[in-house]
Design an enzyme around this catalytic site. Structure first.
Site, PDB file in Angstrom:
ATOM      1  N   ASN A 166     -13.031  10.344  -1.138  1.00  9.99           N
ATOM      2  CA  ASN A 166     -13.602   9.454  -2.136  1.00  9.99           C
ATOM      3  C   ASN A 166     -13.445   8.069  -1.563  1.00  9.99           C
ATOM      4  O   ASN A 166     -12.323   7.600  -1.430  1.00  9.99           O
ATOM      5  CB  ASN A 166     -12.740   9.570  -3.400  1.00  9.99           C
ATOM      6  CG  ASN A 166     -13.560   9.723  -4.620  1.00  9.99           C
ATOM      7  OD1 ASN A 166     -14.767   9.892  -4.546  1.00  9.99           O
ATOM      8  ND2 ASN A 166     -12.907   9.653  -5.761  1.00  9.99           N
ATOM      9  N   HIS A 221      -4.295   0.458   8.175  1.00  7.08           N
ATOM     10  CA  HIS A 221      -4.777   0.198   6.809  1.00  7.08           C
ATOM     11  C   HIS A 221      -6.167  -0.451   6.792  1.00  7.08           C
ATOM     12  O   HIS A 221      -6.878  -0.376   5.787  1.00  7.08           O
ATOM     13  CB  HIS A 221      -3.763  -0.727   6.119  1.00  7.08           C
ATOM     14  CG  HIS A 221      -4.079  -1.068   4.702  1.00  7.08           C
ATOM     15  ND1 HIS A 221      -3.688  -0.287   3.643  1.00  7.08           N
ATOM     16  CD2 HIS A 221      -4.768  -2.110   4.153  1.00  7.08           C
ATOM     17  CE1 HIS A 221      -4.111  -0.834   2.507  1.00  7.08           C
ATOM     18  NE2 HIS A 221      -4.766  -1.933   2.786  1.00  7.08           N
ATOM     19  N   HIS A 280      -8.279   7.447   3.704  1.00 10.19           N
ATOM     20  CA  HIS A 280      -7.633   8.696   3.287  1.00 10.19           C
ATOM     21  C   HIS A 280      -8.612   9.633   2.603  1.00 10.19           C
ATOM     22  O   HIS A 280      -9.678   9.224   2.152  1.00 10.19           O
ATOM     23  CB  HIS A 280      -6.466   8.409   2.335  1.00 10.19           C
ATOM     24  CG  HIS A 280      -6.911   7.926   0.979  1.00 10.19           C
ATOM     25  ND1 HIS A 280      -7.339   6.649   0.743  1.00 10.19           N
ATOM     26  CD2 HIS A 280      -7.003   8.572  -0.217  1.00 10.19           C
ATOM     27  CE1 HIS A 280      -7.673   6.517  -0.535  1.00 10.19           C
ATOM     28  NE2 HIS A 280      -7.484   7.678  -1.141  1.00 10.19           N
ATOM     29  N   CYS A 307       0.489   3.294   3.441  1.00  8.58           N
ATOM     30  CA  CYS A 307       0.913   2.768   4.742  1.00  8.58           C
ATOM     31  C   CYS A 307       2.272   3.362   5.141  1.00  8.58           C
ATOM     32  O   CYS A 307       3.086   3.718   4.284  1.00  8.58           O
ATOM     33  CB  CYS A 307       1.002   1.239   4.700  1.00  8.58           C
ATOM     34  SG  CYS A 307      -0.576   0.418   5.032  1.00  8.58           S
ATOM     35  N   GLN A 344      -8.585  13.761   0.388  1.00  7.51           N
ATOM     36  CA  GLN A 344      -7.737  14.620  -0.447  1.00  7.51           C
ATOM     37  C   GLN A 344      -8.090  16.088  -0.242  1.00  7.51           C
ATOM     38  O   GLN A 344      -9.176  16.405   0.252  1.00  7.51           O
ATOM     39  CB  GLN A 344      -7.945  14.281  -1.921  1.00  7.51           C
ATOM     40  CG  GLN A 344      -7.518  12.874  -2.309  1.00  7.51           C
ATOM     41  CD  GLN A 344      -7.447  12.732  -3.825  1.00  7.51           C
ATOM     42  OE1 GLN A 344      -6.895  13.584  -4.522  1.00  7.51           O
ATOM     43  NE2 GLN A 344      -8.006  11.661  -4.341  1.00  7.51           N
ATOM     44  N   SER A 377      -8.787   4.506  -5.383  1.00  6.81           N
ATOM     45  CA  SER A 377      -7.725   3.584  -5.791  1.00  6.81           C
ATOM     46  C   SER A 377      -7.203   2.712  -4.666  1.00  6.81           C
ATOM     47  O   SER A 377      -6.481   1.758  -4.923  1.00  6.81           O
ATOM     48  CB  SER A 377      -6.567   4.394  -6.381  1.00  6.81           C
ATOM     49  OG  SER A 377      -6.013   5.236  -5.378  1.00  6.81           O
ATOM     50  N   CYS A 391       0.838  -1.216   0.000  1.00  2.00           N
ATOM     51  CA  CYS A 391       0.000   0.000   0.000  1.00  2.00           C
ATOM     52  C   CYS A 391       0.861   1.250   0.000  1.00  2.00           C
ATOM     53  O   CYS A 391       1.715   1.430   0.868  1.00  2.00           O
ATOM     54  CB  CYS A 391      -0.903  -0.014   1.227  1.00  2.00           C
ATOM     55  SG  CYS A 391      -1.715   1.559   1.520  1.00  2.00           S
ATOM     56  N   HIS A 407      -7.006   2.089   1.998  1.00  2.00           N
ATOM     57  CA  HIS A 407      -6.394   2.739   3.170  1.00  2.00           C
ATOM     58  C   HIS A 407      -7.186   4.024   3.461  1.00  2.00           C
ATOM     59  O   HIS A 407      -7.439   4.813   2.553  1.00  2.00           O
ATOM     60  CB  HIS A 407      -4.931   3.057   2.869  1.00  2.00           C
ATOM     61  CG  HIS A 407      -4.160   3.455   4.081  1.00  2.00           C
ATOM     62  ND1 HIS A 407      -3.145   2.706   4.614  1.00  2.00           N
ATOM     63  CD2 HIS A 407      -4.287   4.534   4.899  1.00  2.00           C
ATOM     64  CE1 HIS A 407      -2.674   3.312   5.696  1.00  2.00           C
ATOM     65  NE2 HIS A 407      -3.358   4.437   5.884  1.00  2.00           N
TER      66      HIS A 407
END
Ligand code: H2U
Ligand code: ZN
Length: 351
Positions: free
Chosen positions: A155, A115, A168, A55, A170, A163, A52, A166
């Site tokens: 997202n 993760h 996250h 990570c 933006q 994609s 990943c 994990h």
């Protein structure tokens, strides 16, 4: 005499924030459904994945390595959609050929070093750290004279084109104010000039009164299905106090935001007992240095799932060409979400 009511008959609803209309066809929700209803395959992920790129300690594109971080971690997107060094310029070949250079800064925020989890499975104190990172990043980016709007978003889920599982989000910050925000600025300004109060402040008051579309409420925020929802389980989080941006939230309000973010996303996961995909984001005033008293901070959640863990709503056909449309009403969606447990399905022991 009219027998019209919005529970039984096709109608259009206005989104006062964008000025757009949406078609609602409640009678269609009664038709039989013959499609597949699949059970979600539960995917248990490791806390650390050597493959990943988010990570701790792992390699990213271009040979960069993530530090051995704990909690949150922010880095500049290795494939930024906006660049800091775009030359200023424009194309102006009459009204039919217009273009303008655009600059900006894009970042990726890891919500946790773990993760295997997402927001609804994180501890409140760790979600609060995500809110703090949003505030810090917002403050830093908004003080940059090149940046006039800071879009913080998440997202989530492969179905949304994300994609990597994990946890996250933006940030895309830009020199221009993007289209959706231009629309919301115009409508809120017109409303504020006419009434002297914020559009969402008055809307929230009315919704707290009606109670039909409320999902979760805490001291400083309310989560609800907006009257004008387009996506089947679309929701909003609205601050009770009108603030122009997150940097103006008090310490207690930041914790309340983390709390309602957690409670809403737990309900989402519980709906189909799956890690619920969505695009969500913060909407706030432009950072161009002007005052925007009409701007009322809020978050939007746009989830695509409709009927089960795998059956999503498509915005195609009539929706692409004419107007968004929904069958299940905002009130029905709110009822379903409201009735769900506040305990994450993976943590429910009495099943
Ligand atoms: P999603 O949240 O849509 O999956 O996007 C993850 C972002 O991570 C994406 O914008 C960036 C992509 O450009 N990324 C990096 O910055 N470095 C990498 O090594 C891979 C992906
Ligand atoms: Zn990871």
């Amino acid at each position: 005499m009219s027998n019209f009511n919005i529970e039984d008959f096709p109608h259009r609803r206005l989104n006062p924030l964008t000025g757009d209309w949406i078609l609602v066809s409640p009678h269609r929700a009664k038709r039989p459904w013959q499609g597949q209803v699949e059970k979600a395959v539960s995917e248990d992920r490791p806390k650390y994945d050597p493959g990943c790129y988010l990570c701790a300690g792992n390699e990213r594109a271009g040979g960069k390595f993530n530090p051995d971080y704990k909690g949150t971690f922010v880095f500049t997107n290795d494939f930024s959609a906006l660049l800091t060094d775009t030359p200023e310029g424009k194309i102006d070949e009459g009204s039919l050929f217009q273009a303008k250079s655009e600059s900006g800064i894009c970042k990726v925020i890891c919500f946790s070093d773990n993760h295997s989890i997402t927001i609804p499975e994180m501890e409140l104190e760790d979600i609060r750290k995500v809110v703090d990172v949003w505030c810090q990043e917002f403050e830093e980016l908004s003080s940059n004279p090149m940046i006039n709007y800071v879009q913080i978003f998440e997202n989530k889920g492969a179905i949304m084109g994300c994609s990597n599982p994990h946890p996250h989000g933006q940030i895309w910050s830009s020199s221009s104010v993007p289209t959706e925000l231009m629309k919301e600025t115009k409508t809120q300004k017109e409303y504020f000039e006419k009434h002297g109060t914020t559009l969402l402040g008055d809307y929230l008051k009315a919704e707290l009164d009606k109670k039909e579309r409320l999902l979760v409420e805490n001291e400083h925020f309310v989560a609800l299905v907006p009257y004008w929802a387009v996506w089947p389980f679309e929701t909003m989080i609205i601050s009770k106090r009108p603030v122009q941006n997150i940097s103006l939230l008090t310490d207690a309000e930041r914790t309340s935001l983390a709390d309602i973010y957690q409670k809403l996303t737990i309900k989402y996961d519980n709906l189909f007992e799956v890690s619920f995909a969505y695009s969500s984001g913060l909407h706030q005033a432009s950072t161009d240095g002007n005052d925007y008293p009409e701007w009322h901070f809020h978050m939007h959640f746009y989830p695509p799932l409709l009927r089960s863990a795998s059956v999503k709503k498509f915005m195609v056909g009539y929706e692409m060409l004419a107007s968004p449309q929904r069958d299940i009403t905002a009130e029905q969606a709110a009822r379903r979400l409201r009735e769900l447990s506040g305990v994450h399905y993976k943590h429910q022991t009495n099943k």
